[in-house]
Design a protein around this motif. Structure first.
Motif, PDB file in Angstrom:
ATOM      1  N   TRP A 136       0.827  -1.206   0.000  1.00  0.00           N
ATOM      2  CA  TRP A 136       0.000   0.000   0.000  1.00  0.00           C
ATOM      3  C   TRP A 136       0.868   1.266   0.000  1.00  0.00           C
ATOM      4  N   ARG A 137       1.998   1.251   0.716  1.00  0.00           N
ATOM      5  CA  ARG A 137       2.883   2.431   0.731  1.00  0.00           C
ATOM      6  C   ARG A 137       3.511   2.686  -0.630  1.00  0.00           C
ATOM      7  N   SER A 138       3.705   1.620  -1.409  1.00  0.00           N
ATOM      8  CA  SER A 138       4.380   1.765  -2.701  1.00  0.00           C
ATOM      9  C   SER A 138       3.458   2.233  -3.819  1.00  0.00           C
ATOM     10  N   LEU A 139       2.147   2.270  -3.593  1.00  0.00           N
ATOM     11  CA  LEU A 139       1.207   2.637  -4.643  1.00  0.00           C
ATOM     12  C   LEU A 139       1.194   4.143  -4.868  1.00  0.00           C
ATOM     13  N   PRO A 140       0.838   4.570  -6.087  1.00  0.00           N
ATOM     14  CA  PRO A 140       0.712   6.008  -6.337  1.00  0.00           C
ATOM     15  C   PRO A 140      -0.343   6.615  -5.421  1.00  0.00           C
ATOM     16  N   PRO A 141      -0.181   7.878  -5.038  1.00  0.00           N
ATOM     17  CA  PRO A 141      -1.141   8.510  -4.125  1.00  0.00           C
ATOM     18  C   PRO A 141      -2.486   8.722  -4.807  1.00  0.00           C
ATOM     19  N   VAL A 142      -3.508   8.836  -3.982  1.00  0.00           N
ATOM     20  CA  VAL A 142      -4.860   9.106  -4.461  1.00  0.00           C
ATOM     21  C   VAL A 142      -5.337  10.411  -3.849  1.00  0.00           C
ATOM     22  N   GLN A 143      -6.408  10.950  -4.432  1.00  0.00           N
ATOM     23  CA  GLN A 143      -7.083  12.100  -3.839  1.00  0.00           C
ATOM     24  C   GLN A 143      -8.334  11.618  -3.114  1.00  0.00           C
ATOM     25  N   VAL A 144      -8.689  12.336  -2.036  1.00  0.00           N
ATOM     26  CA  VAL A 144      -9.820  11.946  -1.205  1.00  0.00           C
ATOM     27  C   VAL A 144     -10.925  12.981  -1.375  1.00  0.00           C
ATOM     28  N   PRO A 145     -12.043  12.614  -2.029  1.00  0.00           N
ATOM     29  CA  PRO A 145     -13.110  13.606  -2.263  1.00  0.00           C
ATOM     30  C   PRO A 145     -13.765  14.114  -0.995  1.00  0.00           C
ATOM     31  N   LEU A 146     -13.920  13.246   0.021  1.00  0.00           N
ATOM     32  CA  LEU A 146     -14.663  13.619   1.222  1.00  0.00           C
ATOM     33  C   LEU A 146     -13.766  13.514   2.447  1.00  0.00           C
ATOM     34  N   VAL A 147     -13.894  14.486   3.324  1.00  0.00           N
ATOM     35  CA  VAL A 147     -13.289  14.372   4.649  1.00  0.00           C
ATOM     36  C   VAL A 147     -14.354  13.733   5.534  1.00  0.00           C
ATOM     37  N   LEU A 148     -14.137  12.489   5.910  1.00  0.00           N
ATOM     38  CA  LEU A 148     -15.156  11.679   6.571  1.00  0.00           C
ATOM     39  C   LEU A 148     -14.860  11.513   8.048  1.00  0.00           C
ATOM     40  N   SER A 149     -15.921  11.372   8.804  1.00  0.00           N
ATOM     41  CA  SER A 149     -15.831  10.918  10.188  1.00  0.00           C
ATOM     42  C   SER A 149     -17.014   9.991  10.439  1.00  0.00           C
ATOM     43  N   LEU A 150     -16.957   9.197  11.504  1.00  0.00           N
ATOM     44  CA  LEU A 150     -17.977   8.195  11.803  1.00  0.00           C
ATOM     45  C   LEU A 150     -18.822   8.641  12.978  1.00  0.00           C
ATOM     46  N   ARG A 151     -20.155   8.640  12.758  1.00  0.00           N
ATOM     47  CA  ARG A 151     -21.069   8.910  13.867  1.00  0.00           C
ATOM     48  C   ARG A 151     -21.199   7.684  14.772  1.00  0.00           C
ATOM     49  N   GLU A 152     -21.238   6.503  14.159  1.00  0.00           N
ATOM     50  CA  GLU A 152     -21.407   5.243  14.888  1.00  0.00           C
ATOM     51  C   GLU A 152     -20.351   4.259  14.390  1.00  0.00           C
ATOM     52  N   PRO A 153     -19.919   3.338  15.253  1.00  0.00           N
ATOM     53  CA  PRO A 153     -18.850   2.410  14.866  1.00  0.00           C
ATOM     54  C   PRO A 153     -19.351   1.210  14.058  1.00  0.00           C
ATOM     55  N   ARG A 154     -20.239   1.449  13.052  1.00  0.00           N
ATOM     56  CA  ARG A 154     -20.715   0.338  12.238  1.00  0.00           C
ATOM     57  C   ARG A 154     -19.684  -0.065  11.191  1.00  0.00           C
ATOM     58  N   LEU A 155     -18.936   0.908  10.705  1.00  0.00           N
ATOM     59  CA  LEU A 155     -17.912   0.650   9.702  1.00  0.00           C
ATOM     60  C   LEU A 155     -16.541   0.889  10.326  1.00  0.00           C
ATOM     61  N   ALA A 156     -15.600   0.027   9.998  1.00  0.00           N
ATOM     62  CA  ALA A 156     -14.252   0.155  10.544  1.00  0.00           C
ATOM     63  C   ALA A 156     -13.320   0.674   9.455  1.00  0.00           C
ATOM     64  N   PRO A 157     -12.535   1.732   9.707  1.00  0.00           N
ATOM     65  CA  PRO A 157     -11.550   2.188   8.724  1.00  0.00           C
ATOM     66  C   PRO A 157     -10.448   1.135   8.536  1.00  0.00           C
ATOM     67  N   LEU A 158     -10.150   0.822   7.280  1.00  0.00           N
ATOM     68  CA  LEU A 158      -9.085  -0.136   6.964  1.00  0.00           C
ATOM     69  C   LEU A 158      -7.861   0.559   6.375  1.00  0.00           C
ATOM     70  N   LEU A 159      -8.086   1.617   5.566  1.00  0.00           N
ATOM     71  CA  LEU A 159      -7.013   2.414   4.971  1.00  0.00           C
ATOM     72  C   LEU A 159      -7.281   3.876   5.278  1.00  0.00           C
TER      73      LEU A 159
END
Length: 724
Positions: free
Chosen positions: A465-488
């Protein structure tokens, strides 16, 4: 009765008692000469008896002898009630094999009940109730059903009855075993086993199904072949037709010809299934006039139909390089195919790039597009996720589908609603790009998740993952509830923004990809050199993970696809967390008119098991587990009850099975119409369970009674006669 007598090996104590006995006699003879001779004789006899009892006890005697009580000599009679026992060649009068076996079981029990404690039990695919001869005569007679599982019946019989109490086992059967455990392994050699075989060793005058070769899975819309083996018994030349049908609809047919008795033919029948899912197909033989047996003309088989490729609907308002990268990664597995859809109106969709007459057919509903899908990919924007389409996507998740939501860099996110609340995401600063050069970083959850591990371990995945070209992030996200877990995630200054999140909603799995410029991952060195690159391992692995939402079910129901008629359907309900089974209640329901509900019993393994009896037909079984007034989960499965027919593939009696059992265990086997050798052995005294009885006389109560009474009597007499 053989009696043996043993004593203790230490002779010092008996020698001392003998010395005391001699001293007592001498004293009475020499010390009391003036005592009346009769009184002297009484005292001498009392002392002699007392010391003799003491001497006997001091020797530690043990008496051993064998005994054979009727309670210890039990005989269990197993009577075959399988389907093949309905053949009418039991005797010259045309009775069925079962009628002959039932009659013989009752007669043998009456003849030998003075010699044994007789019990009788029927069996087919399982062992029935064990009854006394009286209860057996009064039991209602039912038609034979199911296969012959003699080994399973023997195993269960030895579990229900103490083998040490069994003097003999008697089996009345046509001998053919076609299900379950090997009878010789189940029995061992601990119990003498006897057999009486009924039925003819030659094939009866019938034509029937001798076997079916059918693929477990077929492709929708593509021809498949089912092959029926048809066997001819002792009948003249026969012609007929083999048919395949699903309900009232015929799927295929083929004619067959059997030129002479004993011949066999294989009949291939092409068929095509158009609908996806589990199908129950009836195989039937027609045009067989005069055949006396009807049981072996019909068979039920189960077939699953799937699409040639599993469709992944991709719903987006435009087709860009990122979505092409996704499509390449998914379709690297040739069993998957991406189906591109474009939003139409507030609730419909149309295929992307369709022109001509198909373009004027109008949009279809999203529900129709998702009907046969396990996974869908959807752009996370307001143009795509209208309230109507969001509601349909939420229903797709709740019934177990998997969805990839991919943030759109050009269109605003969807308005707040039930779907966004279920995802639990908050966004801000739409369109704010992350500076170039920011690399991807695995979260603690990502270091153990199969999607982000890319088929390797945590160290190799982090480096990839560190070796891959960078990406742009359209949304600055935060979680209201812990239903989804951040993986990257990516870091910008002191702020970390999730790029990939994963979790569950309803019964389905969800992934959210918050990145643009992902197509550059396919332009890395491995991809340009002709290797697999990261597209198949990431997008292919992500699609596979989303499709496996059924692994997350809290409750899972299992039952066999096919159950023979007149036999209960075994059902099992398992919990993903067995600890929740304590205090829970599980039921299985058959919905519809005349529905039936059965409670299941809990097991020590944390699941629930039981059975439900249903007539022939196709059913949906719905399982539910409740605990503390709350439903933990539900699940369903389609099953069928009908004729499997394995029992009728061969209808000739086979004496070999019972002969081998008898030879190995020290019993005997004979035809039912000539039972003399078997009955003679059962009447002989050598077939008995003897018990060795050991009587320890040192601890015998009566010896100590003699000692106490003797000593007391001597003391009373001496006092009365003024000798103290």
């Amino acid at each position: 009765m053989n009696v043996t007598f043993t004593t203790a090996s230490n002779l010092l104590v008996p020698a001392l008692i003998l010395l005391a006995l001699a001293l007592g006699v001498a004293l009475y003879v020499t010390r009391y000469p003036a005592l009346h001779p009769r009184r002297r004789a009484v005292l001498l006899a009392v002392r002699t008896l007392t010391l003799s009892a003491l001497l006997f006890a001091a020797l530690g005697p043990v008496v051993r002898y064998s005994t054979a009580s009727r309670e210890r000599n039990r005989m269990l009679v197993l009577v075959d009630h399988s389907g093949s026992m309905e053949v009418r060649d039991g005797d010259a009068s045309g009775r069925t094999r079962r009628e002959v076996a039932d009659s013989a079981a009752g007669a043998i029990a009456s003849d030998l009940q003075g010699r044994y404690d007789v019990r009788i039990a029927p069996f087919d695919a399982s062992l029935g109730p064990i009854m006394t001869p009286g209860a057996w005569k009064g039991a209602a007679s039912a038609r034979g059903a199911g296969e012959t599982a003699l080994g399973d019946a023997l195993r269960e019989a030895l579990d229900r009855i103490d083998p040490d109490s069994l003097a003999a086992l008697l089996i009345l059967s046509d001998g053919a075993v076609n299900r379950g455990e090997d009878p010789q392994r189940a029995l061992g050699s601990s119990v003498p086993t006897f057999g009486l075989v009924t039925g003819s060793a030659s094939d009866p005058p019938t034509t029937g199904i001798g076997g079916i070769d059918v693929p477990a899975e077929v492709v929708m819309g593509q021809p498949a072949v089912l092959t029926v083996t048809v066997r001819q018994g002792s009948r003249p030349a026969t012609r007929g037709v083999a048919r395949l049908s699903e309900g009232p609809r015929e799927l295929g047919r083929a004619a067959f010809a059997l030129p002479h008795p004993g011949s066999t033919t294989r009949v291939p029948i092409p068929f095509t299934i158009q609908e996806r899912g589990k199908h129950f197909i009836t195989v039937r033989l027609d045009s067989l006039p005069g055949d006396p047996i009807v049981k072996n003309k019909r068979r039920l088989v189960a077939v699953s139909a799937r699409p040639a490729k599993r469709a992944v609907p991709l719903l987006a308002s435009a087709w860009d390089w990122d979505l092409r990268s996704f499509s390449r990664g998914v379709e690297a597995d040739t069993s998957w195919a991406v189906m591109r859809l474009v939003p139409s109106g507030s609730s419909g969709v149309v295929p992307f790039g369709v022109t001509g007459a198909a373009a004027h057919s109008g949009p279809q509903s999203l529900a129709t597009a998702l009907r046969d899908a396990h996974v869908a990919a959807v752009r996370y924007d307001s143009r795509t996720l209208t309230p109507e389409r969001s509601a349909e996507i939420l229903r797709f998740l709740e019934r177990g589908g998997g969805v990839l939501f991919w943030a759109d860099p050009l269109n605003r996110p969807p308005a707040e609603g039930a779907l966004t609340q279920a995802l639990g995401l908050q966004w801000r600063d739409f369109g704010r790009p992350i500076l170039s050069g920011t690399s991807l970083e695995l979260t603690p959850e990502g270091r153990s998740h199969e999607v982000t591990l890319l088929g390797g371990d945590a160290a190799s995945a982090a480096a990839a993952w560190r070796s891959l070209p960078p990406v742009q992030v359209p949304l600055v996200l935060s979680l209201r509830e812990p239903r989804l877990a951040p993986l990257l995630l990516v870091r910008f200054g002191n702020e970390a923004t999730p790029v990939l999140l994963a979790g569950r909603i309803g019964q389905g799995r969800v992934a959210v990809l918050n990145a643009t410029g992902v197509y550059r991952w396919g332009l890395t060195a491995s991809g340009l050199a002709g290797g697999a690159g990261i597209e198949p391992s990431f997008f292919g692995g992500l699609t596979t993970w989303l499709a496996q939402s059924e692994d997350d079910r809290v409750v899972r129901i299992t039952a066999p696809d096919l159950t023979p008629a007149e036999r209960p359907i075994p059902v099992r309900l398992a919990l993903s967390n067995p600890a929740l089974a304590r205090g829970a209640r599980a039921v299985v329901t058959v919905p519809g008119r005349g529905g039936k509900t059965v409670a299941l019993s809990a097991s020590a393994q944390g699941d629930f098991a039981g059975s439900i009896e249903l007539p022939e037909g196709i059913y949906t079984l719905q399982g539910r587990v409740d605990r503390g007034g709350r439903t933990l989960g539900t699940d369903s499965v389609r099953v069928a009850v009908g004729e499997q027919g394995v029992e009728f593939e061969s209808l000739n009696a086979d004496s070999g099975v019972l002969e081998r059992l008898a030879s190995r265990s020290g019993g005997a086997s004979a035809p039912m119409d000539r039972p003399t050798p078997v009955l003679a052995r059962l009447r002989s005294p050598e077939i008995a369970k003897a018990r060795i009885v050991e009587l320890d006389l040192f601890h015998n109560t009566w010896i100590f009674v003699v000692l106490i009474l003797g000593a007391t009597t001597e003391w009373v007499l001496r006092k009365r006669w003024h000798l103290l």
